[in-house]
Motif scaffolding. Structure first.
Motif, PDB file in Angstrom:
ATOM      1  N   ASP A 210       0.449 -14.594   9.731  1.00 33.41           N
ATOM      2  CA  ASP A 210      -0.637 -15.568   9.754  1.00 33.41           C
ATOM      3  C   ASP A 210      -1.983 -14.988  10.191  1.00 33.41           C
ATOM      4  N   SER A 211      -1.963 -13.912  10.975  1.00 29.53           N
ATOM      5  CA  SER A 211      -3.206 -13.363  11.522  1.00 29.53           C
ATOM      6  C   SER A 211      -3.856 -12.328  10.626  1.00 29.53           C
ATOM      7  N   TYR A 212      -3.254 -12.044   9.460  1.00 31.28           N
ATOM      8  CA  TYR A 212      -3.729 -10.930   8.642  1.00 31.28           C
ATOM      9  C   TYR A 212      -3.965 -11.340   7.189  1.00 31.28           C
ATOM     10  N   SER A 213      -4.926 -10.683   6.570  1.00 29.99           N
ATOM     11  CA  SER A 213      -5.202 -10.925   5.154  1.00 29.99           C
ATOM     12  C   SER A 213      -4.376 -10.004   4.267  1.00 29.99           C
ATOM     13  N   GLY A 214      -3.843  -8.914   4.829  1.00 30.79           N
ATOM     14  CA  GLY A 214      -3.023  -7.978   4.087  1.00 30.79           C
ATOM     15  C   GLY A 214      -2.290  -7.062   5.041  1.00 30.79           C
ATOM     16  N   LEU A 215      -1.219  -6.437   4.556  1.00 32.63           N
ATOM     17  CA  LEU A 215      -0.430  -5.506   5.361  1.00 32.63           C
ATOM     18  C   LEU A 215      -0.399  -4.154   4.678  1.00 32.63           C
ATOM     19  N   VAL A 216      -0.608  -3.085   5.461  1.00 26.96           N
ATOM     20  CA  VAL A 216      -0.614  -1.728   4.922  1.00 26.96           C
ATOM     21  C   VAL A 216       0.291  -0.851   5.786  1.00 26.96           C
TER      22      VAL A 216
ATOM     23  N   THR B 230     -11.723   9.300  -5.375  1.00 28.04           N
ATOM     24  CA  THR B 230     -12.188   8.498  -6.506  1.00 28.04           C
ATOM     25  C   THR B 230     -11.038   7.673  -7.097  1.00 28.04           C
ATOM     26  N   VAL B 231      -9.865   8.289  -7.210  1.00 27.84           N
ATOM     27  CA  VAL B 231      -8.692   7.550  -7.687  1.00 27.84           C
ATOM     28  C   VAL B 231      -8.305   6.472  -6.686  1.00 27.84           C
ATOM     29  N   ALA B 232      -8.330   6.831  -5.398  1.00 26.31           N
ATOM     30  CA  ALA B 232      -7.992   5.858  -4.354  1.00 26.31           C
ATOM     31  C   ALA B 232      -8.938   4.665  -4.406  1.00 26.31           C
ATOM     32  N   ASP B 233     -10.213   4.918  -4.646  1.00 24.65           N
ATOM     33  CA  ASP B 233     -11.182   3.828  -4.760  1.00 24.65           C
ATOM     34  C   ASP B 233     -10.745   2.822  -5.821  1.00 24.65           C
ATOM     35  N   ARG B 234     -10.266   3.323  -6.936  1.00 25.83           N
ATOM     36  CA  ARG B 234      -9.840   2.464  -8.041  1.00 25.83           C
ATOM     37  C   ARG B 234      -8.667   1.578  -7.622  1.00 25.83           C
ATOM     38  N   LEU B 235      -7.673   2.200  -6.992  1.00 26.26           N
ATOM     39  CA  LEU B 235      -6.485   1.454  -6.572  1.00 26.26           C
ATOM     40  C   LEU B 235      -6.806   0.468  -5.459  1.00 26.26           C
ATOM     41  N   TYR B 236      -7.525   0.941  -4.456  1.00 25.32           N
ATOM     42  CA  TYR B 236      -7.834   0.092  -3.308  1.00 25.32           C
ATOM     43  C   TYR B 236      -8.744  -1.070  -3.692  1.00 25.32           C
ATOM     44  N   THR B 237      -9.656  -0.840  -4.637  1.00 26.44           N
ATOM     45  CA  THR B 237     -10.547  -1.911  -5.084  1.00 26.44           C
ATOM     46  C   THR B 237      -9.762  -3.053  -5.715  1.00 26.44           C
ATOM     47  N   LYS B 238      -8.759  -2.707  -6.518  1.00 25.02           N
ATOM     48  CA  LYS B 238      -7.928  -3.748  -7.125  1.00 25.02           C
ATOM     49  C   LYS B 238      -7.097  -4.439  -6.058  1.00 25.02           C
ATOM     50  N   TRP B 239      -6.600  -3.680  -5.094  1.00 23.60           N
ATOM     51  CA  TRP B 239      -5.729  -4.258  -4.074  1.00 23.60           C
ATOM     52  C   TRP B 239      -6.501  -5.249  -3.183  1.00 23.60           C
ATOM     53  N   ILE B 240      -7.699  -4.889  -2.760  1.00 28.48           N
ATOM     54  CA  ILE B 240      -8.445  -5.784  -1.859  1.00 28.48           C
ATOM     55  C   ILE B 240      -8.928  -7.045  -2.555  1.00 28.48           C
ATOM     56  N   ALA B 241      -8.949  -7.031  -3.897  1.00 28.82           N
ATOM     57  CA  ALA B 241      -9.381  -8.223  -4.626  1.00 28.82           C
ATOM     58  C   ALA B 241      -8.456  -9.405  -4.384  1.00 28.82           C
ATOM     59  N   ALA B 242      -7.216  -9.113  -3.944  1.00 22.97           N
ATOM     60  CA  ALA B 242      -6.254 -10.186  -3.696  1.00 22.97           C
ATOM     61  C   ALA B 242      -6.245 -10.657  -2.248  1.00 22.97           C
ATOM     62  N   LEU B 243      -7.033 -10.015  -1.381  1.00 26.72           N
ATOM     63  CA  LEU B 243      -7.075 -10.415   0.021  1.00 26.72           C
ATOM     64  C   LEU B 243      -7.670 -11.813   0.128  1.00 26.72           C
TER      65      LEU B 243
END
Length: 233
Positions: free
Chosen positions: A45-51, A219-232
Protein backbone atom coordinates in the motif's frame (compact mmCIF):
# COMPACT_ATOMS: atom_id res chain seq x y z
CA UNK A 1 3.41 9.84 -5.95
CA UNK A 2 4.19 7.07 -3.50
CA UNK A 3 7.85 6.00 -3.57
CA UNK A 4 9.20 3.06 -5.51
CA UNK A 5 10.54 0.43 -3.09
CA UNK A 6 13.99 -0.87 -4.07
CA UNK A 7 15.12 -4.05 -2.32
CA UNK A 8 18.90 -4.45 -1.99
CA UNK A 9 20.40 -7.83 -1.09
CA UNK A 10 24.12 -6.96 -1.13
CA UNK A 11 25.76 -3.53 -0.64
CA UNK A 12 27.64 -3.59 -3.97
CA UNK A 13 24.53 -4.71 -5.88
CA UNK A 14 22.49 -1.58 -5.31
CA UNK A 15 20.13 0.18 -7.72
CA UNK A 16 22.97 1.73 -9.72
CA UNK A 17 21.77 3.53 -12.83
CA UNK A 18 18.14 2.80 -11.98
CA UNK A 19 18.37 5.21 -9.04
CA UNK A 20 19.84 7.85 -11.35
CA UNK A 21 17.00 7.28 -13.79
CA UNK A 22 14.37 7.71 -11.07
CA UNK A 23 16.04 10.90 -9.83
CA UNK A 24 16.21 12.29 -13.37
CA UNK A 25 12.48 11.64 -13.73
CA UNK A 26 11.61 13.09 -10.31
CA UNK A 27 10.24 9.80 -9.00
CA UNK A 28 10.68 9.21 -5.25
CA UNK A 29 12.23 5.96 -4.12
CA UNK A 30 13.05 4.15 -0.91
CA UNK A 31 15.97 1.75 -0.49
CA UNK A 32 15.14 -1.28 1.66
CA UNK A 33 18.42 -2.84 2.78
CA UNK A 34 17.69 -6.53 3.17
CA UNK A 35 21.46 -7.04 3.55
CA UNK A 36 21.40 -4.82 6.65
CA UNK A 37 18.58 -6.72 8.32
CA UNK A 38 15.53 -4.89 6.96
CA UNK A 39 12.49 -7.08 6.34
CA UNK A 40 10.15 -6.93 3.35
CA UNK A 41 6.90 -5.17 4.26
CA UNK A 42 3.65 -7.10 4.59
CA UNK A 43 1.75 -4.70 2.32
CA UNK A 44 2.27 -2.89 -0.98
CA UNK A 45 0.00 0.00 0.00
CA UNK A 46 2.88 2.43 0.65
CA UNK A 47 4.57 2.00 -2.73
CA UNK A 48 3.89 2.80 -6.37
CA UNK A 49 6.19 -0.01 -7.56
CA UNK A 50 8.55 -2.72 -6.33
CA UNK A 51 12.10 -3.27 -7.61
CA UNK A 52 14.29 -6.21 -6.63
CA UNK A 53 18.03 -6.06 -7.23
CA UNK A 54 20.63 -8.83 -7.57
CA UNK A 55 22.64 -10.83 -5.08
CA UNK A 56 24.96 -13.86 -4.80
CA UNK A 57 22.38 -16.02 -3.05
CA UNK A 58 19.88 -18.35 -4.71
CA UNK A 59 16.15 -17.81 -4.60
CA UNK A 60 16.05 -21.49 -3.59
CA UNK A 61 18.16 -20.87 -0.46
CA UNK A 62 16.54 -21.17 2.95
CA UNK A 63 16.81 -17.50 3.91
CA UNK A 64 14.19 -15.82 6.13
CA UNK A 65 13.40 -12.95 3.76
CA UNK A 66 12.99 -14.91 0.53
CA UNK A 67 9.54 -16.35 1.21
CA UNK A 68 8.21 -12.99 2.40
CA UNK A 69 9.65 -11.34 -0.73
CA UNK A 70 7.91 -13.89 -2.96
CA UNK A 71 4.62 -13.25 -1.16
CA UNK A 72 5.09 -9.51 -1.65
CA UNK A 73 5.66 -9.98 -5.39
CA UNK A 74 2.47 -12.04 -5.67
CA UNK A 75 0.59 -9.37 -3.76
CA UNK A 76 1.90 -6.58 -5.98
CA UNK A 77 0.96 -8.44 -9.16
CA UNK A 78 -2.52 -9.11 -7.79
CA UNK A 79 -2.97 -5.39 -7.13
CA UNK A 80 -1.42 -4.20 -10.43
CA UNK A 81 1.57 -2.63 -8.69
CA UNK A 82 4.45 -2.76 -11.23
CA UNK A 83 7.30 -5.11 -10.31
CA UNK A 84 10.81 -4.97 -11.76
CA UNK A 85 13.55 -7.53 -11.14
CA UNK A 86 17.28 -7.53 -11.91
CA UNK A 87 19.04 -10.95 -11.95
CA UNK A 88 18.19 -12.42 -8.52
CA UNK A 89 15.21 -10.06 -8.58
CA UNK A 90 14.08 -11.48 -11.91
CA UNK A 91 14.51 -15.00 -10.55
CA UNK A 92 12.42 -14.09 -7.50
CA UNK A 93 9.68 -12.78 -9.78
CA UNK A 94 9.77 -15.93 -11.89
CA UNK A 95 9.53 -18.23 -8.88
CA UNK A 96 6.81 -16.17 -7.21
CA UNK A 97 4.73 -16.34 -10.38
CA UNK A 98 5.12 -20.08 -10.94
CA UNK A 99 8.41 -20.42 -12.81
CA UNK A 100 11.41 -22.55 -11.85
CA UNK A 101 14.91 -21.32 -11.02
CA UNK A 102 17.76 -23.79 -11.47
CA UNK A 103 21.51 -24.03 -11.87
CA UNK A 104 22.92 -23.38 -15.34
CA UNK A 105 25.53 -25.68 -16.92
CA UNK A 106 28.00 -22.76 -16.77
CA UNK A 107 28.16 -19.27 -15.37
CA UNK A 108 27.74 -16.17 -17.51
CA UNK A 109 29.94 -13.30 -16.29
CA UNK A 110 30.94 -10.18 -18.20
CA UNK A 111 29.70 -8.43 -21.30
CA UNK A 112 27.67 -10.29 -23.90
CA UNK A 113 25.05 -9.74 -26.55
CA UNK A 114 21.36 -10.44 -26.10
CA UNK A 115 18.79 -10.69 -28.86
CA UNK A 116 15.24 -9.38 -28.92
CA UNK A 117 12.85 -12.06 -30.25
CA UNK A 118 10.27 -11.22 -32.87
CA UNK A 119 7.10 -11.10 -30.84
CA UNK A 120 4.70 -8.21 -30.13
CA UNK A 121 5.49 -8.05 -26.42
CA UNK A 122 9.23 -7.77 -27.02
CA UNK A 123 8.62 -5.09 -29.66
CA UNK A 124 6.52 -3.12 -27.17
CA UNK A 125 9.49 -2.97 -24.80
CA UNK A 126 12.33 -2.58 -27.31
CA UNK A 127 10.67 -1.06 -30.40
CA UNK A 128 13.13 -1.47 -33.31
CA UNK A 129 16.10 -2.64 -31.22
CA UNK A 130 17.06 -6.18 -32.30
CA UNK A 131 20.15 -6.83 -30.15
CA UNK A 132 22.52 -5.09 -27.75
CA UNK A 133 25.41 -5.75 -25.40
CA UNK A 134 24.56 -6.00 -21.72
CA UNK A 135 26.22 -7.17 -18.51
CA UNK A 136 25.85 -10.68 -17.09
CA UNK A 137 26.67 -12.10 -13.67
CA UNK A 138 24.75 -15.29 -12.90
CA UNK A 139 24.99 -19.05 -12.45
CA UNK A 140 21.26 -19.77 -12.33
CA UNK A 141 18.37 -18.83 -14.58
CA UNK A 142 14.58 -18.95 -14.67
CA UNK A 143 11.87 -20.59 -16.70
CA UNK A 144 8.97 -18.46 -17.86
CA UNK A 145 5.96 -18.17 -15.55
CA UNK A 146 2.57 -18.90 -17.09
CA UNK A 147 1.36 -15.83 -18.97
CA UNK A 148 4.85 -14.36 -19.34
CA UNK A 149 6.62 -13.75 -22.66
CA UNK A 150 10.35 -14.01 -23.30
CA UNK A 151 11.65 -10.68 -24.54
CA UNK A 152 15.43 -11.31 -24.45
CA UNK A 153 17.70 -14.30 -25.10
CA UNK A 154 21.45 -14.90 -25.25
CA UNK A 155 23.72 -17.63 -26.55
CA UNK A 156 24.17 -19.04 -23.05
CA UNK A 157 20.77 -18.28 -21.51
CA UNK A 158 17.47 -18.75 -23.32
CA UNK A 159 15.41 -16.60 -20.95
CA UNK A 160 17.26 -13.35 -20.33
CA UNK A 161 14.13 -11.32 -19.65
CA UNK A 162 10.37 -11.76 -19.50
CA UNK A 163 7.43 -9.39 -19.45
CA UNK A 164 4.00 -10.07 -18.05
CA UNK A 165 1.80 -7.07 -18.56
CA UNK A 166 3.36 -4.18 -16.63
CA UNK A 167 5.89 -6.43 -14.88
CA UNK A 168 9.47 -6.94 -16.09
CA UNK A 169 11.90 -9.61 -14.88
CA UNK A 170 15.48 -9.67 -16.16
CA UNK A 171 18.33 -12.14 -15.80
CA UNK A 172 20.88 -9.67 -17.18
CA UNK A 173 22.02 -6.45 -15.52
CA UNK A 174 20.98 -3.26 -17.35
CA UNK A 175 21.43 -1.20 -14.15
CA UNK A 176 25.23 -1.21 -14.24
CA UNK A 177 27.49 1.78 -13.60
CA UNK A 178 31.24 1.86 -14.14
CA UNK A 179 31.80 1.69 -10.40
CA UNK A 180 29.60 -1.37 -10.04
CA UNK A 181 31.37 -3.21 -12.86
CA UNK A 182 34.77 -2.55 -11.29
CA UNK A 183 33.60 -3.52 -7.81
CA UNK A 184 32.09 -6.82 -8.95
CA UNK A 185 35.17 -7.63 -10.99
CA UNK A 186 37.43 -6.89 -8.02
CA UNK A 187 35.41 -8.90 -5.51
CA UNK A 188 35.17 -11.92 -7.83
CA UNK A 189 38.67 -11.61 -9.32
CA UNK A 190 39.90 -15.07 -8.25
CA UNK A 191 36.71 -16.81 -9.39
CA UNK A 192 36.67 -15.08 -12.76
CA UNK A 193 40.26 -15.89 -13.66
CA UNK A 194 39.76 -19.57 -12.73
CA UNK A 195 36.59 -20.06 -14.83
CA UNK A 196 38.06 -20.89 -18.20
CA UNK A 197 34.84 -20.97 -20.24
CA UNK A 198 33.68 -18.78 -23.16
CA UNK A 199 30.77 -17.39 -21.14
CA UNK A 200 33.08 -15.80 -18.53
CA UNK A 201 35.34 -12.87 -19.38
CA UNK A 202 38.61 -12.00 -17.70
CA UNK A 203 38.76 -8.88 -15.50
CA UNK A 204 40.71 -7.11 -18.25
CA UNK A 205 38.04 -7.95 -20.83
CA UNK A 206 35.28 -6.85 -18.48
CA UNK A 207 36.83 -3.41 -18.06
CA UNK A 208 37.78 -2.85 -21.71
CA UNK A 209 36.02 0.22 -23.22
CA UNK A 210 34.05 0.43 -20.00
CA UNK A 211 32.81 4.01 -20.30
CA UNK A 212 31.49 3.46 -23.82
CA UNK A 213 29.86 0.16 -22.92
CA UNK A 214 28.13 1.50 -19.83
CA UNK A 215 26.92 4.60 -21.69
CA UNK A 216 25.32 2.45 -24.39
CA UNK A 217 23.75 0.19 -21.77
CA UNK A 218 22.31 3.22 -19.97
CA UNK A 219 20.53 4.13 -23.20
CA UNK A 220 18.89 0.69 -23.37
CA UNK A 221 18.01 0.90 -19.68
CA UNK A 222 16.35 4.27 -20.31
CA UNK A 223 14.06 2.62 -22.85
CA UNK A 224 13.04 -0.20 -20.51
CA UNK A 225 12.71 1.93 -17.39
CA UNK A 226 10.68 4.58 -19.23
CA UNK A 227 8.08 2.00 -20.21
CA UNK A 228 8.07 0.50 -16.72
CA UNK A 229 7.49 3.79 -14.87
CA UNK A 230 4.58 4.62 -17.17
CA UNK A 231 2.54 2.10 -15.18
CA UNK A 232 3.34 3.60 -11.77
CA UNK A 233 0.27 4.92 -9.99
Amino acid sequence: MKPVAIFRHLPIEGPGYFATFLDNNHIPWQLIKIDAGAEPPDSVDSYSGLVFMGGPMSVNDDLPWIESSLKLIKLAVAHDIPVLGHCLGGQMMAKALGGVVKQDPFKEMGWGKVKVPENPVARAWFDDLSEFETFHWHGESFSLPEGATCILSSLYCENQAFAMGIHLGMQCHVEMTERMVKDWSDVSFEEVIQLNVPSVQSPAEIETNLTERVTKLNTVADRLYTKWIAALK
